[in-house]
Design an enzyme around this catalytic site. Sequence first.
Site, PDB file in Angstrom:
ATOM      1  N   TYR A 128       0.805  -1.195  -0.064  1.00 18.05           N
ATOM      2  CA  TYR A 128       0.073  -0.116  -0.068  1.00 18.05           C
ATOM      3  C   TYR A 128       0.905   1.392  -0.023  1.00 18.05           C
ATOM      4  O   TYR A 128       0.478   2.117  -0.607  1.00 18.05           O
ATOM      5  CB  TYR A 128      -1.259   0.085   1.086  1.00 18.05           C
ATOM      6  CG  TYR A 128      -2.142  -0.926   0.748  1.00 18.05           C
ATOM      7  CD1 TYR A 128      -3.212  -0.504  -0.074  1.00 18.05           C
ATOM      8  CD2 TYR A 128      -2.300  -2.028   1.269  1.00 18.05           C
ATOM      9  CE1 TYR A 128      -4.236  -1.374  -0.408  1.00 18.05           C
ATOM     10  CE2 TYR A 128      -3.217  -3.025   0.930  1.00 18.05           C
ATOM     11  CZ  TYR A 128      -4.302  -2.562   0.088  1.00 18.05           C
ATOM     12  OH  TYR A 128      -5.414  -3.370  -0.320  1.00 18.05           O
TER      13      TYR A 128
ATOM     14  N   ARG B 255       1.580   1.744  -3.752  1.00 21.04           N
ATOM     15  CA  ARG B 255       0.343   2.488  -4.365  1.00 21.04           C
ATOM     16  C   ARG B 255       0.238   3.985  -3.888  1.00 21.04           C
ATOM     17  O   ARG B 255      -0.216   4.612  -4.796  1.00 21.04           O
ATOM     18  CB  ARG B 255      -1.131   1.554  -3.817  1.00 21.04           C
ATOM     19  CG  ARG B 255      -0.961   0.218  -3.955  1.00 21.04           C
ATOM     20  CD  ARG B 255      -1.393  -0.320  -5.379  1.00 21.04           C
ATOM     21  NE  ARG B 255      -0.411  -0.013  -6.218  1.00 21.04           N
ATOM     22  CZ  ARG B 255       0.973  -0.896  -6.276  1.00 21.04           C
ATOM     23  NH1 ARG B 255       1.198  -1.626  -5.441  1.00 21.04           N
ATOM     24  NH2 ARG B 255       1.858  -0.372  -7.221  1.00 21.04           N
TER      25      ARG B 255
ATOM     26  N   HIS C 223     -14.691   1.240  -0.581  1.00 22.32           N
ATOM     27  CA  HIS C 223     -13.586   0.616  -0.429  1.00 22.32           C
ATOM     28  C   HIS C 223     -12.466   1.104   0.350  1.00 22.32           C
ATOM     29  O   HIS C 223     -11.484   0.643   0.518  1.00 22.32           O
ATOM     30  CB  HIS C 223     -13.154  -0.131  -1.630  1.00 22.32           C
ATOM     31  CG  HIS C 223     -14.209  -1.359  -2.300  1.00 22.32           C
ATOM     32  ND1 HIS C 223     -13.922  -1.689  -3.613  1.00 22.32           N
ATOM     33  CD2 HIS C 223     -15.182  -1.757  -1.712  1.00 22.32           C
ATOM     34  CE1 HIS C 223     -15.070  -2.401  -3.916  1.00 22.32           C
ATOM     35  NE2 HIS C 223     -15.735  -2.538  -2.838  1.00 22.32           N
TER      36      HIS C 223
HETATM   37  P1  NAD Z   1     -11.558  -3.495 -12.625  1.00 22.82           P
HETATM   38  O1  NAD Z   1      -9.939  -3.327 -12.588  1.00 22.82           O
HETATM   39  O2  NAD Z   1     -11.971  -4.688 -12.159  1.00 22.82           O
HETATM   40  O3  NAD Z   1     -11.874  -3.000 -13.945  1.00 22.82           O
HETATM   41  C1  NAD Z   1     -11.575  -1.798 -14.676  1.00 22.82           C
HETATM   42  C2  NAD Z   1     -12.757  -1.380 -15.527  1.00 22.82           C
HETATM   43  O4  NAD Z   1     -12.068  -0.115 -16.026  1.00 22.82           O
HETATM   44  C3  NAD Z   1     -12.701  -2.298 -16.754  1.00 22.82           C
HETATM   45  O5  NAD Z   1     -13.975  -2.536 -17.155  1.00 22.82           O
HETATM   46  C4  NAD Z   1     -12.054  -1.671 -17.775  1.00 22.82           C
HETATM   47  O6  NAD Z   1     -12.495  -1.818 -19.039  1.00 22.82           O
HETATM   48  C5  NAD Z   1     -12.192  -0.286 -17.439  1.00 22.82           C
HETATM   49  N1  NAD Z   1     -11.314   0.787 -17.956  1.00 22.82           N
HETATM   50  C6  NAD Z   1      -9.878   0.763 -18.308  1.00 22.82           C
HETATM   51  N2  NAD Z   1      -9.400   1.587 -18.813  1.00 22.82           N
HETATM   52  C7  NAD Z   1     -10.491   2.534 -18.688  1.00 22.82           C
HETATM   53  C8  NAD Z   1     -10.723   3.969 -19.201  1.00 22.82           C
HETATM   54  N3  NAD Z   1      -9.551   4.708 -19.462  1.00 22.82           N
HETATM   55  N4  NAD Z   1     -11.951   4.560 -19.289  1.00 22.82           N
HETATM   56  C9  NAD Z   1     -12.855   4.007 -18.485  1.00 22.82           C
HETATM   57  N5  NAD Z   1     -12.874   2.779 -18.258  1.00 22.82           N
HETATM   58  C10 NAD Z   1     -11.638   2.228 -18.311  1.00 22.82           C
HETATM   59  O7  NAD Z   1     -11.930  -2.323 -11.642  1.00 22.82           O
HETATM   60  P2  NAD Z   1     -13.045  -2.215 -10.551  1.00 22.82           P
HETATM   61  O8  NAD Z   1     -14.212  -2.618 -11.189  1.00 22.82           O
HETATM   62  O9  NAD Z   1     -13.004  -0.882  -9.847  1.00 22.82           O
HETATM   63  O10 NAD Z   1     -12.820  -3.285  -9.280  1.00 22.82           O
HETATM   64  C11 NAD Z   1     -11.680  -3.497  -8.641  1.00 22.82           C
HETATM   65  C12 NAD Z   1     -11.495  -3.148  -7.350  1.00 22.82           C
HETATM   66  O11 NAD Z   1      -9.938  -2.383  -7.481  1.00 22.82           O
HETATM   67  C13 NAD Z   1     -12.338  -1.835  -6.787  1.00 22.82           C
HETATM   68  O12 NAD Z   1     -12.694  -2.428  -5.712  1.00 22.82           O
HETATM   69  C14 NAD Z   1     -11.296  -0.886  -6.347  1.00 22.82           C
HETATM   70  O13 NAD Z   1     -11.440  -0.669  -5.221  1.00 22.82           O
HETATM   71  C15 NAD Z   1      -9.964  -1.411  -6.727  1.00 22.82           C
HETATM   72  N6  NAD Z   1      -8.792  -0.549  -7.349  1.00 22.82           N
HETATM   73  C16 NAD Z   1      -8.918   0.726  -7.005  1.00 22.82           C
HETATM   74  C17 NAD Z   1      -8.014   1.508  -7.714  1.00 22.82           C
HETATM   75  C18 NAD Z   1      -7.851   3.060  -7.601  1.00 22.82           C
HETATM   76  O14 NAD Z   1      -8.128   3.545  -6.213  1.00 22.82           O
HETATM   77  N7  NAD Z   1      -7.688   3.930  -8.442  1.00 22.82           N
HETATM   78  C19 NAD Z   1      -7.052   1.119  -8.777  1.00 22.82           C
HETATM   79  C20 NAD Z   1      -7.123  -0.446  -8.740  1.00 22.82           C
HETATM   80  C21 NAD Z   1      -8.088  -1.261  -8.227  1.00 22.82           C
END
Ligand code: NAD
Length: 241
Positions: free
Chosen positions: A64, A67, A115
Amino acid sequence: MEIVPPKINIMANTIVVFTGAGISAESGIPTFRDSDGLWCNYDINEVATPEAWERDYKKVLEFYNQRRKNIMETEPNAAHYALVKLEEKYRVFVITQNIDDLHERAGSTNVIHLHGEIFKARSTVDPNLKYDIKGYELNPGELCKYGKQLRPDVVWFGEEVPMMSEAYRVLNLSDCLIVIGTSLQVYPAAYIIYNASPNIPKFIIDPQASQVNNIKNLKIICKKAGEGTPELVDYILKNGF
Ligand code: NAD
């Protein structure tokens, strides 16, 4: 005598925006499931579960910290900023699965983190005891007031999602739902789209979006968030939804 009519507070329509990792991808934060996603480099069971914490909490803290460092080096993108513009005309609630702070940094005022938040730490004995993390590190030996190790204030796989009831509360107020950048694979968060009223308009913005079964009034916009969100927001501000 002039009679002054009372000011009527006409409540603006309410839009709920449900975001996932995809909205932050163009800012430089990897998603979880895309081909260049985080889980290609890490085993979820080793860094994002309660069992991982029990087994090797130093490894979890270090994951973390990395991250957090990555997120500190990024900026909100056009999609985050476009959602702020929606507030000029609508009451907007953002329900995000993201642990980053890009919605807040862009200026969104009502953000619900399903989350958790990576820039917060919480006690391992009292989940309501939270602390802001200054800088990017939360290290072994940093303790809550009860003398116990602090953990990141994020919801790990297998843990409850306490903010779900607040998410449903605002979902019930919504006149329109916009879903951006989520694979809809993580539950219970993904239930949001299935539990929205069938009568309200719904939009999904995601380049990989596929048809979601049994959802009425749904329009899919197969574009990246940075392009599709400003376009949709401009359209809604001009024409409604
Ligand atoms: P996921 O990784 O499962 O899915 C990502 C989605 O984003 C996919 O459907 C993909 O097609 C789409 N995507 C990719 N690039 C994109 C863009 N430029 N514009 C629009 N859409 C785009 O992520 P999720 O559904 O959020 O679930 C995974 C878990 O991951 C969540 O619980 C979240 O807490 C966590 N997470 C958070 C972060 C963050 O805080 N930024 C980063 C990674 C994962």
